[in-house]
Structure formats: C-alpha cells, structure tokens
Design a protein around this motif. Sequence first.
Motif, mmCIF file in Angstrom:
data_model
loop_
_atom_site.group_PDB
_atom_site.id
_atom_site.type_symbol
_atom_site.label_atom_id
_atom_site.label_comp_id
_atom_site.label_asym_id
_atom_site.label_seq_id
_atom_site.Cartn_x
_atom_site.Cartn_y
_atom_site.Cartn_z
ATOM 1 N N PHE A 68 -0.228 25.631 14.614
ATOM 2 C CA PHE A 68 0.858 26.591 14.846
ATOM 3 C C PHE A 68 1.357 26.574 16.283
ATOM 4 N N PHE A 69 0.535 26.038 17.184
ATOM 5 C CA PHE A 69 0.913 26.107 18.592
ATOM 6 C C PHE A 69 1.690 24.889 19.088
ATOM 7 N N ILE B 61 -10.590 24.429 9.866
ATOM 8 C CA ILE B 61 -9.955 25.736 10.101
ATOM 9 C C ILE B 61 -9.379 25.796 11.518
ATOM 10 N N ILE B 62 -10.199 25.398 12.508
ATOM 11 C CA ILE B 62 -9.717 25.432 13.894
ATOM 12 C C ILE B 62 -8.495 24.535 14.055
ATOM 13 N N TRP B 63 -8.564 23.350 13.413
ATOM 14 C CA TRP B 63 -7.445 22.403 13.519
ATOM 15 C C TRP B 63 -6.193 22.992 12.874
ATOM 16 N N GLY B 64 -6.387 23.617 11.685
ATOM 17 C CA GLY B 64 -5.257 24.220 10.971
ATOM 18 C C GLY B 64 -4.568 25.272 11.821
ATOM 19 N N VAL B 65 -5.371 26.122 12.469
ATOM 20 C CA VAL B 65 -4.786 27.179 13.307
ATOM 21 C C VAL B 65 -4.056 26.565 14.497
ATOM 22 N N SER B 66 -4.669 25.504 15.071
ATOM 23 C CA SER B 66 -4.074 24.886 16.264
ATOM 24 C C SER B 66 -2.677 24.345 15.975
#
Lengths: 303, 353
Positions: B197-198, B190-195
Amino acid sequence: MLRCGIHEGLAGFSTIDNQGNRSGFDVDFCRAISSAIFNDPNKVEFITLNVKTRFLALSSKKVDVLSRNTTYTFERDTALGITFTAINFYDGQGFLVPKKYYIKSVSELNGATICIIPGTTTELNLADYFSLKNIEYKPIVVESTQQAIMAYEQNRCDAFTTDSSALHVSKTLLQNPNEHVILDDFISKEPLALAVASGDDKWRKLVSWVVWGIIEAEELGINQNNIDLSQKSNNPKIKRLLGILPLAGADNIGLEPNFMAKVIKQVGNYADIFDRNLTPIGLKRGLNRQWTDGGLLYAPPLR
Amino acid sequence: MIKQSINGLFSIIALTTLAILLIKLNQNINHQNLEFGFDFLFSQSGFDIGDTWIAHTHDQTYAHAILIGLCNTFILAIACVLLSTLIGIFFAILSTNHSRWLKLLSSAYINLFRNIPLLVQILFFYTSILYWLPPIEETLQFADIHLSNRGLFFPKAPSIAFLPLLLIPLIFIKATSFKNRKNLFLGLIIIWGVSLFFYDWQIPTRTRFSLSGGGQLSIEWFTLLIALSIYSSSYIAECIRGGIHAIHKHQTESAKSLGLNHLQIMIKVILPQAVPIFMPALLNQYLNLTKNISLAIAIGYPDFFGITAGTILNQSGRSLECILVVICIYGLINTISTYFIENISYPKWKNHV
C-alpha cells in the motif's frame, strides 16, 4: 531452362491461377530473361522461395536469378554471396490506418500499436523512423499476412505497415476498404531489384541489360502492340534497341543483337508489364514513372 | 565386450560423418563467397521488440534480443507447465472415477484436444478471442483493471516491491520445523501485503490510441497460455492416468477398508505412488511444451524462435548462423533437461517404489 526464384504468392507480383499458370510483375521479368536467351518466354522453371531461403537458394545456385520483391541493400549485396542487378521497382514502406483516427502523417502515430509483416527491412525502418522522431510505438510482428490483416481489422493494432505495393494489395482484402486509408508518406526507400549469385559477370550483365532494355523500350515508345511497326523506324536509338543497327558486345554476354525485340514482342515493355499486373490491384506508377515524366526510371542507353 | 566395440564403431561413424559434413560446409561457404561467422550477433540489432518482460530497443545487440526471446519463452513455459499440470491432474482423476459420465467427459476432452493440431488450436483461440473481447475503446473495466482484445491492463507496483519475496526460499531452507516454516511464511506474506500500500502504483491511463502505464499482458500471451496448456494437458492427463492405473488395485481396496473416501485414497495413497511412475513421461511433455512455444510466430508473440529464426534472420540475412543458434540452444535445453530426468529425478523416485 531458366530457374527463377519467385515469391510464394503476392498479388500483382507473383500469383498462380487454378490451371497452374503463373503471372505477375516479378514473373514477367523471369519470362523476359527467358525470351532474351531462348526466344521463348516459357522456358522458365519457377521456384517459390520464402524470405528465409531466398538468399541461400541464390548463393548456392539452386536458382539462376532471384526476382522476388527483394530490396537492394549494402549488406545483402556485400555479405551474402549475391549481387544485385538493375532496379525494376521503386517501393517504400507505407502505413495503412483506419480513417476514424483522422491521421494525415506517420508522425501522428505516437503511442500506437503497429502490426508488421516481417520479411524485408520493415522492422528496422520502423525503429529508425520512430527513434529519429522521438515518438513511441509498440510493434507486433505477425508472420502471415492473413493473420496480420485479421488482427488489424479487429483493431488489435492501430496501423499496419509493410511495403507500399503490398499494402495496396492488403487493403483490397479488408472487409471495408473504404474505411481505411494509406498514408502518403514513405518512411524508407525500398528499391526492388533482381539478384544473381556473385562471381559470374556475364550473367549479371545479361540480367541487368534485359531489365534496362525493358525500361528503355518504354522511354522510346515501343510496346508489345507497335513492335512490328517499329522495325521500320528511322530513329537510330530504336534501331539499336531492336538490333537492326549493330549492338556491339551482345554476343560477349551470350545474346543475339535483337534480344530486346524478342523480349518486347513476347513480354512487353515496362508499361505493358506494369499495366498487366499492378494497375488492376490499384497501384499507381508514382516513383515508377520514366525520368522524362518525373519518375525514377532511368536506364543507361543501349548503344 | 561386443557391446563396447559396437558402441565404439558407431561413435567413429557418427564423428566421421559430422566431420565430412563440416568440411563440405566450409568448402561450400568459401566457394559461394559467403561470409560465415557469429560476430554479427554482437552488432546493433536495429529493431524494437514489443512484448517483452525485459525491454529490448534498437540500440541493443542481436545477442541481447536472443536472450530476451529466451526469457519470453521460459516465462511462458513456466506458466504453461503450471496450468497444464493442474488441468491434466483434474482430467486424469476424472478418468479414473467410477462414474461413466465423468469418464466420458474426460475422454472427450482428451481426444478432442489431443487430435487437433496445435497450430490450428492456436489460430482458433486467437481469432475467437480477438472477435469476442471488446476493442480498446470499450474495455471491460474493474477498478483500474482493463480487459480488451489487446490484452489485460492492470496497475503495477515498482519492481522493488517484490524483492521481499526472494526471502521465501530462505525460509524453506533455514526453517527447522514445519510449523515454524508455516508461521514465518504467513508472517512474511502479511507484512509484504501491507507494504504494497505504501508504494507508488502505476495506473493504466488512456492515450490517443490505447492505454499506457501500468502492467500489461498481451492477448497473444494469453492465447498461447490457453492453447498450449489445453493441448499439453490432454497428454499430461494420459500420462498421469497411466501412472494411476499402474498402481495395484489392492492398494485402493486396502485404503477403502481403512475407511478413506475416493478423494482421500487418490491424494494420500495412489498419487504418491504413481508420481515416480509418470514423472519421466511428464517431464517429456514439459519439454515438448517448451519446444511447441515456437509456434508463437504464427500470432506474433516474440518468442526465442520467432526472434532468432524470424526477425534476426530476415534482418541480417544470416540464415545458416541463425538456424545453428536455434539448433544449439534447443539442443542445450533438451540435453540439460534429459540429464536432469535421467540422473537426478528418476533414480531417486525409483527407489521409493
């Protein structure tokens, strides 16, 4: 029998009909050597070789001479146990592109995908040229000509490159040859020459002088049709070529003085061979004109 | 005792033959004025390779080109192994089903693709895909993803974005319980997936001839993936079917009497016991698959064999050396794999039976 290494199948250079008769530009040079030695153009055993086996077959003496669309280069001449003889065709790497791109020169191919048939020095030339011009491209190397042409026709690649002579043949195989154009520029020099195994000086000289004799015959205007008349010529150059005036040293390389008369009668001069094999597939003489016509064919004199 | 002396005798014969061959080869090489050696591998290659995971340009060495080819071969092999195993399991399960039609479907699939030579299949798929997919001018487009007969073009994040994924093996090694491992794994994803976007994504844009920027999977790669996976899956299905049939039918009957359904019996009872039986045969199929990638040369995908025994051989004229490199590397891959099959995997599973 002369064992001659030839191409597996390249229109104009080495083909075979349904009766098993071989013909082509490269094939005719094998026949010419056979004529010079045996007074018979048919004492040749043709051995087809692919790009991978050709040099090994020659250096291991599986064939006596290699007449197979082979570019004369330094590394091949020095490191592979073979020696090149006279150059019999000046080729160059060219490009086939669809007319719809309105491309005039190779340097406009920035960013293009290019289909390549491997074999000669094709990939090397491409990399050299594009890095020099500082433009990008994406190569796709396809082993078989048919697959490469199919891929090009389906627009898998924007251009198709190989030696210009083979490119003319490929163009005729397209469904709509008129929608495609071969660019005028060459990106490389591809002098095609016959080669022999290293270490046999006499044999190398024999092959070279048969090739030069064929070129010289065209320059002197002697061809398959007028050879009998030419025997009566007063021109000393012609008399020497045909062995009427003594040609010292011919027997040192195992030939009779009139070897060129046999070759011209049985196979023909350069123009005869070119017109028989390459003119029908749409090749122009281009660089392969006599030096007297602005071309590069320039044989050392036979005297 | 007798066995040992026979073994010894054969070893001596084999070694002598090899020695004679090498001496003869050496003599002939000298005799023919050939230059023999592998120094040329470290000279500049002079050619570019189009379709690679790591770039190769003309100023890098022949040896580098060979490594790039190996990399292409291995990545394709891994993808094919995964896909062919999935398809293989699917058809193996179908063929052990009670429905006659499903059995027929499975045997039709297996026989069709097992009996047509692989090269023919590759050329068939390649030609069909080239005709079937649209040319580059009129790609099938979904957001910034383009599909054409040149391949799949998609937006690409910089490679640094994928670094966190290297933590996954760490989780599997360090985590203490199954639950702990699952939570850590989900959290990381999840953290990787969100990252993602940046990061600055590279998006494919139109150029005069094609699309550039972003990631690209060529049509040749897809063709090989499909053709090799389908071909191998038909063999894999047969291997797995053999393993399943080797399990005594009492096992099925006992499981049935416990009230398990067909799928549950297969997954919980039969397959776990069948795996040790079909595993060696399956690994052999994976080896075959890896070697079959050498057919890539037919459609112009630069695999290890095509680069070494094709381009490099043509370029340098060193036929003997190039073929020796190919033989040694394939031999090495196979020896390592065979060692793995015999000494690591097989005894461990055998004890379970």
